[in-house]
Each structure stands twice: as structure tokens, then as C-alpha cells.
Design a protein around this motif. Structure first.
Motif, short mmCIF file in Angstrom:
data_model
loop_
_atom_site.label_atom_id
_atom_site.label_comp_id
_atom_site.label_asym_id
_atom_site.label_seq_id
_atom_site.Cartn_x
_atom_site.Cartn_y
_atom_site.Cartn_z
N GLN A 138 -4.51 -9.39 5.19
CA GLN A 138 -3.30 -8.88 4.56
C GLN A 138 -3.74 -8.18 3.28
O GLN A 138 -4.49 -8.76 2.48
N ILE A 139 -3.29 -6.94 3.10
CA ILE A 139 -3.74 -6.15 1.95
C ILE A 139 -2.55 -5.50 1.27
O ILE A 139 -1.68 -4.92 1.93
N ASN A 140 -2.52 -5.63 -0.05
CA ASN A 140 -1.48 -5.00 -0.87
C ASN A 140 -2.12 -4.18 -1.97
O ASN A 140 -3.03 -4.68 -2.66
N HIS A 141 -1.65 -2.96 -2.15
CA HIS A 141 -2.08 -2.12 -3.27
C HIS A 141 -1.27 -2.56 -4.48
O HIS A 141 -0.04 -2.64 -4.41
N ILE A 142 -1.93 -2.89 -5.60
CA ILE A 142 -1.19 -3.40 -6.76
C ILE A 142 -1.31 -2.52 -8.00
O ILE A 142 -0.54 -2.70 -8.95
N ASP A 143 -2.26 -1.56 -8.00
CA ASP A 143 -2.38 -0.69 -9.17
C ASP A 143 -3.14 0.57 -8.79
O ASP A 143 -4.03 0.53 -7.94
N GLY A 144 -2.78 1.68 -9.43
CA GLY A 144 -3.47 2.94 -9.21
C GLY A 144 -2.62 3.93 -8.43
O GLY A 144 -1.45 3.68 -8.14
N GLN A 145 -3.23 5.06 -8.09
CA GLN A 145 -2.51 6.14 -7.40
C GLN A 145 -2.63 6.08 -5.89
O GLN A 145 -2.16 6.97 -5.20
N LYS A 146 -3.26 5.07 -5.37
CA LYS A 146 -3.40 4.85 -3.93
C LYS A 146 -4.14 6.00 -3.25
O LYS A 146 -3.70 6.53 -2.24
N ARG A 147 -5.26 6.37 -3.86
CA ARG A 147 -6.09 7.42 -3.26
C ARG A 147 -6.78 6.91 -1.99
O ARG A 147 -7.26 7.70 -1.19
N THR A 148 -6.83 5.60 -1.83
CA THR A 148 -7.38 4.97 -0.63
C THR A 148 -6.29 4.10 -0.02
O THR A 148 -5.71 3.27 -0.71
N GLU A 149 -6.01 4.31 1.26
CA GLU A 149 -4.97 3.53 1.95
C GLU A 149 -5.45 2.10 2.20
O GLU A 149 -6.65 1.86 2.36
N CYS A 150 -4.50 1.18 2.27
CA CYS A 150 -4.82 -0.23 2.55
C CYS A 150 -5.61 -0.38 3.85
O CYS A 150 -6.54 -1.19 3.93
N GLY A 151 -5.25 0.39 4.86
CA GLY A 151 -5.94 0.33 6.14
C GLY A 151 -7.40 0.73 6.03
O GLY A 151 -8.26 0.20 6.74
N ARG A 152 -7.71 1.64 5.13
CA ARG A 152 -9.11 2.06 4.91
C ARG A 152 -9.91 0.94 4.26
O ARG A 152 -11.08 0.74 4.56
N VAL A 153 -9.26 0.19 3.37
CA VAL A 153 -9.92 -0.97 2.75
C VAL A 153 -10.25 -1.99 3.85
O VAL A 153 -11.36 -2.53 3.91
N ALA A 154 -9.29 -2.25 4.74
CA ALA A 154 -9.52 -3.19 5.85
C ALA A 154 -10.65 -2.69 6.76
O ALA A 154 -11.52 -3.47 7.16
N ASP A 155 -10.64 -1.39 7.07
CA ASP A 155 -11.70 -0.82 7.92
C ASP A 155 -13.07 -1.03 7.30
O ASP A 155 -14.04 -1.34 8.00
N THR A 156 -13.16 -0.86 5.99
CA THR A 156 -14.43 -1.05 5.29
C THR A 156 -14.91 -2.50 5.42
O THR A 156 -16.08 -2.76 5.70
#
Length: 169
Positions: free
Chosen positions: A142-160
Motif C-alpha cells: 500500500q503506497i500513499n504520496h504524502i509530500d511533493g509534486q508527485k513527479r513519480t507515481e505510486c505505482g512506479r515506486v511499487a514497481d521499483t
């Protein structure tokens, strides 16, 4: 007296009490044949890694730039704070982690680019909360973006994270 798993001091220690429960931005399930200590080692080995990506310029609208994305990983320490998780301290940290259960991490992405004079220029990064839930060889991220401009999508973080698990970091 039997202690419920959620009340076990070691389990409570690695769950962030302010993790958003109702509005999870990204959730994905994976078949996973290892344990949370190994998952934690992989997360620790991601700390300090970097890669290049293309994003919108911070100075010129509509202009695309090549930027560097560096990963910093932290793990919940006492339910409300995060501490660094890296190659140097992972052995000590995994001693307190159960094979299955819930672990929370904070992943910070630091961004920078080279200007016209080849000077590295940092710009605002992104911060994510990552929850790993492991039970019976089923891993839920489970991934939530909490700060910043979201230049990287949550799904990309999971893929990494999944790519690093597959590599066996």
C-alpha cells in the motif's frame, strides 16, 4: 496469558499510527515466497540508489528535462517516527522484525538535474508512505504520496520495490 499479535511489542513498533487507512492511493497484491526480514534487507539496499528519468522542467513550462532520482528509505521506529534504513544498520533492525505481519516505511525521492554549466541543481522531491503486509506468501503493498509534486507515481515506486525483490538485492 497469550498476547494478541497486534499487541506484540515488536509488531507495534514497526507500524506507523498515522498511515492513511481510508484513502490508499495504490494497493497491489503479489505472490511472495520469502519473509519480512528479507523484504527489509531489500528496502535497505535500495537506500542511496539512483536512476535517471524525464520530467517537466522546473523553470520552463512545457519543456522536458533529464533528471536524477535518488532513493532514501526510512523505517518506522516507534509508531510515530521514522529512522534511516540502510546497508549499515539493517542487520540490527531485522532482529526485531517478525517473519510475517505489517511493516511501514517512508521513501523519499530526491531530484536534481544538470544546468547549462553542468552544475547539479536540486529541486523538490517526493515522499511516500509504504506499507508492506505479508501473510501466507501474499504480499500487499500500500503506497500513499504524502509530500511533493508527485513527479513519480505510486505505482512506479511499487514497481521499483518489486524489481529489487526479484533481483534479490
Amino acid at each position: 496469558m497469550k498476547v494478541a499479535e497486534d499487541d506484540h511489542p515488536m509488531m507495534r513498533k514497526r507500524i506507523y499510527h498515522r498511515f492513511p487507512h481510508r484513502e490508499v492511493e495504490f494497493e497491489q497484491k503479489y505472490r511472495y515466497h520469502s519473509d519480512l526480514p528479507f523484504f527489509t534487507r531489500v528496502m535497505a539496499n535500495m537506500d542511496g540508489k539512483f536512476g535517471m528519468f524525464v520530467t517537466e522542467s522546473i523553470t520552463q513550462r512545457g519543456h522536458r528535462i533529464q533528471a536524477k532520482r535518488e532513493i532514501r528509505v526510512e523505517i518506522v521506529t516507534n509508531g510515530v517516527d521514522f529512522g534511516p534504513l540502510n546497508y549499515d544498520n539493517v542487520d540490527e533492525i531485522v532482529e526485531s522484525i517478525e517473519k510475517e505481519g505489517i511493516l511501514d516505511f517512508r521513501v523519499q525521492l530526491h531530484y536534481s538535474y544538470l544546468d547549462g554549466k553542468y552544475n547539479r541543481v536540486a529541486f523538490r522531491g517526493d515522499v511516500y508512505l509504504v506499507r508492506a503486509i505479508l501473510e501466507n506468501e501474499l504480499l500487499v503493498l500500500q503506497i500513499n504520496h504524502i509530500d511533493g509534486q508527485k513527479r513519480t507515481e505510486c505505482g512506479r515506486v511499487a514497481d521499483t520495490i518489486i524489481d529489487e525483490l526479484r533481483r534479490g538485492s
